[in-house]
Motif scaffolding. Structure first.
Motif, mmCIF file in Angstrom:
data_model
loop_
_atom_site.group_PDB
_atom_site.id
_atom_site.type_symbol
_atom_site.label_atom_id
_atom_site.label_comp_id
_atom_site.label_asym_id
_atom_site.label_seq_id
_atom_site.Cartn_x
_atom_site.Cartn_y
_atom_site.Cartn_z
ATOM 1 N N ALA A 35 15.687 -7.002 -2.834
ATOM 2 C CA ALA A 35 16.009 -7.328 -4.227
ATOM 3 C C ALA A 35 15.340 -6.348 -5.189
ATOM 4 C CB ALA A 35 15.589 -8.763 -4.542
ATOM 5 N N VAL A 36 14.085 -6.025 -4.945
ATOM 6 C CA VAL A 36 13.373 -5.072 -5.795
ATOM 7 C C VAL A 36 14.064 -3.707 -5.754
ATOM 8 C CG1 VAL A 36 11.198 -3.796 -6.054
ATOM 9 C CG2 VAL A 36 11.157 -6.251 -5.683
ATOM 10 N N HIS A 37 14.490 -3.303 -4.568
ATOM 11 C CA HIS A 37 15.170 -2.022 -4.408
ATOM 12 C C HIS A 37 16.517 -2.005 -5.117
ATOM 13 C CE1 HIS A 37 16.329 1.770 -2.630
ATOM 14 N NE2 HIS A 37 17.449 1.209 -2.227
ATOM 15 N N VAL A 38 17.314 -3.053 -4.908
ATOM 16 C CA VAL A 38 18.639 -3.133 -5.525
ATOM 17 C C VAL A 38 18.531 -3.090 -7.054
ATOM 18 C CG1 VAL A 38 20.631 -4.676 -5.891
ATOM 19 C CG2 VAL A 38 19.747 -4.288 -3.592
ATOM 20 N N GLY A 88 0.799 -1.217 0.000
ATOM 21 C CA GLY A 88 0.000 0.000 0.000
ATOM 22 C C GLY A 88 0.833 1.269 0.000
ATOM 23 N N ALA A 89 0.201 2.364 0.379
ATOM 24 C CA ALA A 89 0.826 3.686 0.331
ATOM 25 C C ALA A 89 1.984 3.811 1.316
ATOM 26 C CB ALA A 89 -0.212 4.759 0.607
ATOM 27 N N ASP A 90 1.976 3.045 2.389
ATOM 28 C CA ASP A 90 3.027 3.136 3.391
ATOM 29 C C ASP A 90 4.165 2.151 3.163
ATOM 30 O OD1 ASP A 90 1.691 5.143 4.733
ATOM 31 O OD2 ASP A 90 0.585 3.733 5.982
ATOM 32 N N TYR A 91 4.284 1.633 1.937
ATOM 33 C CA TYR A 91 5.307 0.638 1.620
ATOM 34 C C TYR A 91 6.704 1.248 1.735
ATOM 35 C CZ TYR A 91 8.299 -2.456 -1.104
ATOM 36 O OH TYR A 91 9.312 -3.273 -1.512
ATOM 37 N N HIS A 92 7.594 0.515 2.405
ATOM 38 C CA HIS A 92 9.009 0.862 2.488
ATOM 39 C C HIS A 92 9.798 -0.421 2.217
ATOM 40 C CE1 HIS A 92 8.117 4.771 4.221
ATOM 41 N NE2 HIS A 92 7.253 4.142 5.006
ATOM 42 N N TRP A 93 10.709 -0.367 1.280
ATOM 43 C CA TRP A 93 11.431 -1.584 0.919
ATOM 44 C C TRP A 93 12.172 -2.180 2.110
ATOM 45 C CZ3 TRP A 93 16.640 -2.299 1.388
ATOM 46 C CH2 TRP A 93 17.457 -1.173 1.494
ATOM 47 N N GLU A 94 12.586 -1.349 3.057
ATOM 48 C CA GLU A 94 13.310 -1.841 4.217
ATOM 49 C C GLU A 94 12.469 -2.790 5.074
ATOM 50 O OE1 GLU A 94 12.860 1.411 3.524
ATOM 51 O OE2 GLU A 94 14.781 2.429 3.514
ATOM 52 N N ASP A 95 11.157 -2.685 4.955
ATOM 53 C CA ASP A 95 10.233 -3.524 5.719
ATOM 54 C C ASP A 95 9.729 -4.727 4.926
ATOM 55 O OD1 ASP A 95 10.406 -1.625 7.771
ATOM 56 O OD2 ASP A 95 8.706 -0.503 6.965
ATOM 57 N N ASN A 114 11.072 2.566 -7.602
ATOM 58 C CA ASN A 114 11.000 4.017 -7.748
ATOM 59 C C ASN A 114 11.536 4.758 -6.521
ATOM 60 O OD1 ASN A 114 9.794 3.839 -10.316
ATOM 61 N ND2 ASN A 114 7.795 3.517 -9.366
ATOM 62 N N ALA A 115 12.490 4.142 -5.814
ATOM 63 C CA ALA A 115 13.056 4.771 -4.625
ATOM 64 C C ALA A 115 14.505 5.183 -4.836
ATOM 65 C CB ALA A 115 12.945 3.807 -3.432
ATOM 66 N N HIS A 116 14.880 5.338 -6.090
ATOM 67 C CA HIS A 116 16.264 5.739 -6.396
ATOM 68 C C HIS A 116 16.279 7.162 -6.909
ATOM 69 C CE1 HIS A 116 18.299 1.893 -5.874
ATOM 70 N NE2 HIS A 116 17.177 1.365 -6.293
#
Length: 79
Positions: free
Chosen positions: A69-72, A55-62, A77-79
């Motif tokens: 893997a998605v973040h790396v 949802g809207a409060d998604y943080h890859w760290e959690d 869209n967090a880069h």
């Protein structure tokens, strides 16, 4: 999948992903989580998927190792 496997190894799990097209038809026993003792499955799922809730409060760290893997890979869209 190697990013996820490396993360899971750091958390103490041997993670093996088997794509659905390589599994025998209808065999759920080959699923990674089913290879673990029942007492370890909840902790392993938390390590893999985290507890972000999405949802809207998604943080890859959690979001566990999948989120990492998605973040790396730059797919969050967090880069």
């Amino acid at each position: 999948m190697t990013i996820t496997a490396a993360c899971m190894k750091q958390k103490g799990y041997t993670y093996t992903f088997l794509p659905y097209w390589e599994r025998e038809r209808g065999v759920l026993a080959q699923m990674w989580e089913n290879t673990l003792p029942a007492s370890e499955r909840a902790a392993a799922h938390l390590a893999l998927d985290g507890n972000s809730g999405g949802g809207a409060d998604y943080h890859w760290e959690d979001a566990g190792c999948w989120g990492q893997a998605v973040h790396v890979m730059g797919n969050d869209n967090a880069h």
